[in-house]
Design an enzyme around this catalytic site. Structure first.
Site, short mmCIF file in Angstrom:
data_model
loop_
_atom_site.label_atom_id
_atom_site.label_comp_id
_atom_site.label_asym_id
_atom_site.label_seq_id
_atom_site.Cartn_x
_atom_site.Cartn_y
_atom_site.Cartn_z
N CYS A 95 0.85 -1.19 0.00
CA CYS A 95 0.00 0.00 0.00
C CYS A 95 0.88 1.24 0.00
O CYS A 95 1.87 1.29 0.73
CB CYS A 95 -0.89 -0.01 1.24
SG CYS A 95 -2.04 1.39 1.30
N HIS A 137 -8.40 -4.30 -2.74
CA HIS A 137 -7.58 -3.43 -1.90
C HIS A 137 -8.05 -1.98 -2.02
O HIS A 137 -8.26 -1.30 -1.01
CB HIS A 137 -6.10 -3.55 -2.31
CG HIS A 137 -5.18 -2.63 -1.58
ND1 HIS A 137 -4.30 -3.05 -0.62
CD2 HIS A 137 -5.02 -1.28 -1.66
CE1 HIS A 137 -3.64 -2.00 -0.13
NE2 HIS A 137 -4.06 -0.92 -0.75
N GLU A 138 -8.22 -1.52 -3.26
CA GLU A 138 -8.59 -0.11 -3.47
C GLU A 138 -10.01 0.16 -2.96
O GLU A 138 -10.28 1.20 -2.37
CB GLU A 138 -8.46 0.27 -4.95
CG GLU A 138 -7.07 0.07 -5.55
CD GLU A 138 -5.95 0.74 -4.77
OE1 GLU A 138 -6.20 1.74 -4.09
OE2 GLU A 138 -4.82 0.24 -4.84
N HIS A 141 -10.20 0.86 0.65
CA HIS A 141 -9.86 2.24 1.02
C HIS A 141 -11.11 3.13 1.04
O HIS A 141 -11.22 4.03 1.87
CB HIS A 141 -8.87 2.84 0.01
CG HIS A 141 -7.43 2.53 0.29
ND1 HIS A 141 -6.80 2.90 1.45
CD2 HIS A 141 -6.49 1.89 -0.46
CE1 HIS A 141 -5.53 2.50 1.41
NE2 HIS A 141 -5.32 1.88 0.26
ZN LIG Z 1 -3.57 1.05 -0.37
#
Ligand SMILES: [Zn+2]
Length: 161
Positions: A95, A137-138, A141
């Site tokens: 990240c 993953h994104e 966020h």
């Molecule tokens: Zn990230």
């Protein structure tokens, strides 16, 4: 224009906040946000030699926007997963908010993502493996979730060699 030093780092409270959907009236602002996301990701790549995608809240832009640039730039606005496979796989995740730390997490092997493109048109994309774990993953966020919070166990942390 935002730069490398504008990237929020692990521990910043904004990284744990849920981002807001982009309103129809805000679509015109997306180009500006994407220019910032693009610029910061290029600077990260130059310094750390990784970075395939970035989510707007990583720069403190608390909107549901993901920018990916692998072969070509793609903007995901208000993304949703319409399918997540039961099959999972382990991945050492990284990240840009903590560039030297790797975290082992479980991700769905395949997914379908529905989103608006820069022109406000609905798109759907079926992904697997690398792209699948990247978009999970994104997307996390956007919900204020970091991969540190998804670690498989206490030993799922590794310093980047
Ligand atoms: Zn990230």
């Amino acid at each position: 224009m935002k730069h490398l030093q504008d990237m929020l780092l692990l521990g910043n409270p904004l990284l744990y906040q849920k981002s807001e959907p982009v309103l129809q009236s805000e679509l015109i602002l997306v180009k500006e946000w994407v220019a910032d996301l693009h610029n910061v990701m290029e600077e990260i790549r130059a310094k750390y030699h990784f970075g395939r995608a970035i989510a707007a809240p990583q720069l403190g832009i608390m909107k549901r926007v993901i920018y990916m640039n692998i072969d070509k730039p793609v903007v995901f606005i208000n993304p949703e997963f319409t399918f997540l496979s039961n099959e999972m796989f382990d991945v050492w995740d990284d990240c840009m908010c903590f560039p030297n730390l790797l975290v082992k997490v479980k991700r769905h092997k395949e997914l379908t993502i529905r989103y608006l493109d820069e022109n406000g048109h609905t798109q759907e994309w079926k992904m697997k493996d690398d792209l699948s774990e990247l978009l999970q993953h994104e997307y996390d966020h956007l919900d204020g979730i970091l991969c540190t919070m998804m670690a498989i166990d206490e030993k799922s942390f590794k310093w980047r060699p």
